[in-house]
Design a protein around this motif. Structure first.
Motif, short mmCIF file in Angstrom:
data_model
loop_
_atom_site.label_atom_id
_atom_site.label_comp_id
_atom_site.label_asym_id
_atom_site.label_seq_id
_atom_site.Cartn_x
_atom_site.Cartn_y
_atom_site.Cartn_z
N CYS A 10 0.77 -1.30 0.05
CA CYS A 10 -0.02 0.10 0.02
C CYS A 10 0.94 1.51 0.07
O CYS A 10 2.10 1.18 0.37
CB CYS A 10 -0.97 -0.03 1.30
N THR A 11 0.20 2.32 -0.27
CA THR A 11 0.80 3.52 -0.43
C THR A 11 0.32 4.60 0.76
O THR A 11 -1.19 4.63 0.72
CB THR A 11 0.79 4.25 -1.78
N ILE A 12 0.97 5.13 1.79
CA ILE A 12 0.35 5.76 2.80
C ILE A 12 0.86 6.97 2.66
O ILE A 12 1.88 7.49 2.79
CB ILE A 12 0.84 5.12 4.13
N ALA A 13 -0.09 8.20 2.72
CA ALA A 13 0.24 9.71 2.72
C ALA A 13 0.26 9.97 4.30
O ALA A 13 -0.35 9.74 5.06
CB ALA A 13 -0.69 10.33 1.98
N VAL A 14 1.68 10.60 4.62
CA VAL A 14 1.72 11.05 5.77
C VAL A 14 1.82 12.72 5.73
O VAL A 14 2.68 13.19 5.20
CB VAL A 14 3.15 10.58 6.48
N VAL A 15 1.04 13.34 6.62
CA VAL A 15 0.75 14.72 6.18
C VAL A 15 1.12 15.46 7.74
O VAL A 15 1.00 15.17 9.03
CB VAL A 15 -0.74 15.19 6.24
N GLY A 16 2.39 16.19 7.51
CA GLY A 16 3.03 16.57 8.63
C GLY A 16 2.15 17.83 9.15
O GLY A 16 1.17 18.13 8.86
N ASP A 17 2.74 18.30 10.26
CA ASP A 17 2.15 19.54 11.05
C ASP A 17 1.57 20.22 9.87
O ASP A 17 2.16 21.11 9.19
CB ASP A 17 3.14 20.13 11.93
N VAL A 18 0.05 20.75 10.03
CA VAL A 18 -0.54 21.20 9.21
C VAL A 18 -0.35 23.15 9.27
O VAL A 18 -0.31 23.85 8.51
CB VAL A 18 -1.98 20.98 9.06
N HIS A 19 -0.39 23.32 10.74
CA HIS A 19 -0.31 24.81 11.15
C HIS A 19 -1.23 25.82 10.11
O HIS A 19 -0.63 26.71 9.56
CB HIS A 19 1.06 25.19 11.12
N ASP A 20 -2.52 25.44 10.13
CA ASP A 20 -3.49 26.18 9.26
C ASP A 20 -3.33 26.29 7.75
O ASP A 20 -3.97 26.71 7.04
CB ASP A 20 -3.16 27.65 9.91
N GLN A 21 -2.51 25.11 7.39
CA GLN A 21 -2.46 25.21 5.74
C GLN A 21 -3.10 23.59 5.43
O GLN A 21 -2.41 23.02 5.08
CB GLN A 21 -0.81 25.27 5.53
#
Length: 310
Positions: A10-21
């Motif tokens: 599988c392919t897993i997207a990891v989203v780092g700290d968003v901080h309002d974005q």
């Protein structure tokens, strides 16, 4: 690491700290990138309930953990003094938890049957370090009074997982991965240096292995890649231990860059096989969903054990 028969490629997207974005175009990017699963490491904003609601509406299998900024006005006495809303009327921490529902895995878990793996959340709203912070907040919200009780809460989630392949999702990473300012969980503010990882997560990982679980990935954020004390180099993003577990800090901030001509949006994609993590790539997605930059962060699993990669 031995192959886990039930777990799928599988392919897993990891989203780092968003901080309002984060906005609706990011949802389209995840689809374009072909992610099977999205993991969010928290810090969406200072109790940014509207943004968290957008994340909750993402039509993709996902797991989320909330970070220290997501309880910015609620967890500490200092934060409560600065609170811009009436906390006797609103509970924005609980609102975020309600909006996310089962997607929030802090002190909980999700089983992803179509992938043959489980995601377990560490302590939510973590500030990091070996000092137990925000005692009143954790006692009232979760009935947790310290690191030992926190480890027990994490392990109670592990005990209910359906699959032997276990991914840990945390806001801050585990203790024990180095104490230099540039280390994966190292403190980079004054005084610089010191291991700022979470002891309860470290203990939970060790005891999870004793249960016979495979842990291919532990992913988190909180400690930004860009260091406060120098611009000459960035934080170590990846550590691979003797068990071939990949520890991945995804806190590349800011995750959206704007120029006069276009906007770039950042995502990490983790390729996972039954044998473990095979690759982590960094992607910037530009206008018309074109991938404008990519970088391989990890070579095939097993070749970099006990090395620090930056």
């Amino acid at each position: 690491m031995k192959a886990t028969q039930q777990q799928k490629n599988c392919t897993i997207a990891v989203v780092g700290d968003v901080h309002d974005q984060w906005d609706w175009q990011d949802h389209i990017c995840l689809s374009v990138l072909g992610a099977d699963l999205a993991l969010f490491v928290g810090d969406f904003g200072n109790e940014a309930i509207a943004l968290v609601k957008r994340v909750a509406a993402l039509n993709l299998p996902k797991a989320v953990i909330l970070g220290n900024h997501d309880a910015h006005y609620s967890a500490s006495k200092r934060g409560r003094k600065k609170c811009p809303y009436d906390r006797t009327i609103e509970d924005r921490v609980q609102q975020q938890l309600d909006d996310l529902g089962e997607s929030h895995v802090g002190y909980s878990k999700q089983d992803f049957d179509f992938l043959g793996l489980s995601v377990v959340g560490s302590r939510p709203f973590s500030w990091g370090g070996s000092k137990w912070r925000n005692k009143e907040f954790y006692q009232q919200r979760f009935g947790v009074s310290g690191f030992e009780a926190s480890t027990e809460r994490i392990l109670s989630a592990v005990a209910t997982t359906r699959y032997p392949t276990t991914i840990f999702l945390a806001h801050n990473g585990p203790k024990g991965l180095g104490g230099n300012p540039h280390d994966i969980c190292g403190r980079d503010w004054k005084p610089a240096g010191g291991d700022y990882g979470d002891p309860d997560l470290t203990s939970a990982i060790e005891q999870t292995r004793q249960l016979g679980k495979q842990i291919p990935l532990v992913t988190f954020g909180h400690m930004h890649h860009r260091l406060r004390h120098t611009n000459n180099y960035q934080r170590t993003a990846i550590v691979i231990d003797e068990y071939d577990t990949v520890y991945f800090n995804a806190a590349l901030v800011p995750r959206i860059l704007k120029t006069e001509e276009q906007t770039w949006r950042h995502f990490f994609l983790v390729s996972l096989s039954p044998y473990g993590v095979t690759e982590i790539c960094s992607y910037w997605v530009g206008e018309a969903w074109a991938i404008v930059k990519d970088q391989i962060f990890v070579a095939p699993m097993g070749q970099n054990a006990n090395k620090l990669l930056s």
